[in-house]
Motif scaffolding. Sequence first.
Motif, PDB file in Angstrom:
ATOM      1  N   GLU A 257      19.353  56.958  82.933  1.00 20.56           N
ATOM      2  CA  GLU A 257      19.457  58.415  82.769  1.00 20.56           C
ATOM      3  C   GLU A 257      18.101  59.047  82.469  1.00 20.56           C
ATOM      4  OE1 GLU A 257      20.959  56.552  78.833  1.00 20.56           O
ATOM      5  OE2 GLU A 257      21.080  56.162  81.000  1.00 20.56           O
ATOM      6  N   LEU A 258      17.254  58.325  81.723  1.00 23.95           N
ATOM      7  CA  LEU A 258      15.923  58.859  81.465  1.00 23.95           C
ATOM      8  C   LEU A 258      15.040  58.770  82.708  1.00 23.95           C
ATOM      9  CD1 LEU A 258      14.937  57.747  77.833  1.00 23.95           C
ATOM     10  CD2 LEU A 258      15.537  60.027  78.666  1.00 23.95           C
ATOM     11  N   LEU A 259      15.205  57.718  83.492  1.00 25.30           N
ATOM     12  CA  LEU A 259      14.445  57.637  84.742  1.00 25.30           C
ATOM     13  C   LEU A 259      14.797  58.803  85.665  1.00 25.30           C
ATOM     14  CD1 LEU A 259      14.604  53.803  85.473  1.00 25.30           C
ATOM     15  CD2 LEU A 259      12.560  55.140  84.915  1.00 25.30           C
ATOM     16  N   ALA A 260      16.060  59.174  85.702  1.00 22.24           N
ATOM     17  CA  ALA A 260      16.449  60.333  86.505  1.00 22.24           C
ATOM     18  C   ALA A 260      15.818  61.608  85.953  1.00 22.24           C
ATOM     19  CB  ALA A 260      17.976  60.454  86.539  1.00 22.24           C
ATOM     20  N   VAL A 285       8.804  42.145  89.355  1.00 24.03           N
ATOM     21  CA  VAL A 285       8.070  43.415  89.275  1.00 24.03           C
ATOM     22  C   VAL A 285       8.478  44.326  90.429  1.00 24.03           C
ATOM     23  CG1 VAL A 285       5.793  44.497  89.282  1.00 24.03           C
ATOM     24  CG2 VAL A 285       6.125  42.314  88.100  1.00 24.03           C
ATOM     25  N   ALA A 286       8.558  43.757  91.622  1.00 27.62           N
ATOM     26  CA  ALA A 286       8.965  44.559  92.784  1.00 27.62           C
ATOM     27  C   ALA A 286      10.379  45.109  92.606  1.00 27.62           C
ATOM     28  CB  ALA A 286       8.863  43.717  94.054  1.00 27.62           C
ATOM     29  N   ASP A 287      11.271  44.349  91.957  1.00 26.51           N
ATOM     30  CA  ASP A 287      12.628  44.849  91.688  1.00 26.51           C
ATOM     31  C   ASP A 287      12.578  46.113  90.835  1.00 26.51           C
ATOM     32  OD1 ASP A 287      13.782  42.782  93.120  1.00 26.51           O
ATOM     33  OD2 ASP A 287      14.248  41.566  91.350  1.00 26.51           O
ATOM     34  N   ILE A 292      13.128  52.000  90.188  1.00 27.39           N
ATOM     35  CA  ILE A 292      12.603  53.296  89.728  1.00 27.39           C
ATOM     36  C   ILE A 292      12.395  54.240  90.906  1.00 27.39           C
ATOM     37  CG2 ILE A 292      10.641  54.425  88.597  1.00 27.39           C
ATOM     38  CD1 ILE A 292      10.372  51.822  86.931  1.00 27.39           C
ATOM     39  N   ARG A 293      11.946  53.710  92.033  1.00 27.32           N
ATOM     40  CA  ARG A 293      11.808  54.556  93.226  1.00 27.32           C
ATOM     41  C   ARG A 293      13.151  55.154  93.622  1.00 27.32           C
ATOM     42  NH1 ARG A 293      10.586  52.238  99.239  1.00 27.32           N
ATOM     43  NH2 ARG A 293      12.362  50.963  98.552  1.00 27.32           N
ATOM     44  N   ALA A 294      14.220  54.348  93.535  1.00 25.54           N
ATOM     45  CA  ALA A 294      15.543  54.831  93.924  1.00 25.54           C
ATOM     46  C   ALA A 294      16.053  55.920  92.991  1.00 25.54           C
ATOM     47  CB  ALA A 294      16.532  53.665  93.964  1.00 25.54           C
ATOM     48  N   LEU A 295      15.745  55.815  91.685  1.00 27.44           N
ATOM     49  CA  LEU A 295      16.271  56.768  90.704  1.00 27.44           C
ATOM     50  C   LEU A 295      15.384  57.992  90.508  1.00 27.44           C
ATOM     51  CD1 LEU A 295      17.655  54.369  87.948  1.00 27.44           C
ATOM     52  CD2 LEU A 295      18.976  55.909  89.387  1.00 27.44           C
ATOM     53  N   GLU A 299       7.505  59.500  94.411  1.00 27.28           N
ATOM     54  CA  GLU A 299       6.376  60.232  93.836  1.00 27.28           C
ATOM     55  C   GLU A 299       6.296  60.097  92.321  1.00 27.28           C
ATOM     56  OE1 GLU A 299       9.852  63.073  93.812  1.00 27.28           O
ATOM     57  OE2 GLU A 299       9.071  61.483  95.109  1.00 27.28           O
ATOM     58  N   CYS A 300       7.184  59.311  91.717  1.00 30.39           N
ATOM     59  CA  CYS A 300       7.236  59.229  90.252  1.00 30.39           C
ATOM     60  C   CYS A 300       7.099  57.800  89.734  1.00 30.39           C
ATOM     61  CB  CYS A 300       8.539  59.835  89.731  1.00 30.39           C
ATOM     62  SG  CYS A 300       8.693  61.606  90.061  1.00 30.39           S
ATOM     63  N   VAL A 301       6.542  56.900  90.522  1.00 31.55           N
ATOM     64  CA  VAL A 301       6.388  55.513  90.100  1.00 31.55           C
ATOM     65  C   VAL A 301       4.944  55.079  90.349  1.00 31.55           C
ATOM     66  CG1 VAL A 301       7.215  54.620  92.323  1.00 31.55           C
ATOM     67  CG2 VAL A 301       7.319  53.166  90.294  1.00 31.55           C
ATOM     68  N   GLY A 302       4.398  54.299  89.403  1.00 32.55           N
ATOM     69  CA  GLY A 302       3.021  53.828  89.513  1.00 32.55           C
ATOM     70  C   GLY A 302       2.883  52.429  88.957  1.00 32.55           C
ATOM     71  N   LEU A 303       1.637  51.961  88.852  1.00 36.54           N
ATOM     72  CA  LEU A 303       1.344  50.599  88.426  1.00 36.54           C
ATOM     73  C   LEU A 303       0.494  50.600  87.168  1.00 36.54           C
ATOM     74  CD1 LEU A 303       0.421  49.042  91.894  1.00 36.54           C
ATOM     75  CD2 LEU A 303       2.600  48.830  90.657  1.00 36.54           C
TER      76      LEU A 303
END
Length: 378
Positions: A257-260, A285-287, A292-295, A299-303
């Motif tokens: 819910e926070l990721l959304a 890590v890829a999982d 996070i990309r799906a939720l 444009e909101c995921v990084g390394l």
Amino acid sequence: MADLQDDLHPAAEVGRVDEPAPPYPEEAVAVPPEAPGPVSDPDDAPLTRARAVLAAHPVADGYSGLPRALRQLPWYDLDLGESALDADLPRLRKGRVGAVFWSLHLPPGHDGDRAVGATLEQLDLAKAVVAAHDESLSPARTASETADARNRGRVAVLFGPAGAAALGDSLSVLRSLHTLGLRVLTLTDAGWAGPAGLTRFGEEVVREMNRAGVIADLSYASTPTIRCVLTASKAPVLFSRSAAHALRPHPANLPDELLADVGRAKGLCMVPLTAEQAGPTVRDVADHLDHIRALAGAECVGLSGTYDTGSAHPQELGDTSCYPRLIAELLRRGWDEPEVALLTWGNVQRVLRGADFTAHAAQQRRPPSTATIADLDG
């Protein structure tokens, strides 16, 4: 008092400070992709392609403990390579790292004036290291300075995150640290940003961070604090070391819910390459990145390498030279080049641009805050 309650807005509006990022960074790329050589094994093809993609869209690493690690060494050589570290200049180049955030976090036991002084010492050391390696490293604060460093063949170094204790509960200290180069502040371990969320002074800290151009880091913050900052901040926020709690329960990992919420606010969740938070393999890590990309959106995921922090790293990701292996795994999973470009470089650029845009607008509206913690929380 009305000035201190200056126009808060709902989280849905946070993303409006910046136009949606294009699939590729806007800045010119000076380093062309590598020409692929002969491929004898089909399994090598994704790694060859990963290196080519990273040559054009290098990694902006969200968290490095290098300054503190260097402080503990009697002698080091970053140019030739340093076996006592996870990162040195040859491995940064091999890993295609174009920018890195150097942590100024302090060991436990530092608070008050001691925390302010210790943070200044760490910042001074970090700046001295960059100056001593100015043919390979370049200090940067803005998206344009970061891109310029990359285009000159240097790794851009951004200072921060620092801990909230570094402020000493003073907005003047916040502004001074920003003037000295601080770019990111973690909102934890402070009386005004705790388990119950932000106090009135905490809200004023966030407004002054927006005005100065200091980015809020919410990794390890409480859920009430995260929700308060997502509402109060008009600039994008980031999570310097947070993965998906649904895949790996950990205090700093974010529930779905926070990721959304982060996605709606156009924040940035930077997945740490540590076994404790992400898992023991590169596939784990890829999982997290897939989840996070799906939720939250691509444009909101990084390394966040989280190298030189004493953490154990997943297999095949033991130091900063290993980023191509992670990108190769994502390419095998069907990530396309625009998505990888956002992950490695574009999303950090968007957050930097958003923070600068918000600061410029806020400085036109209000003078520096003179509020104290006694005024608002006393």
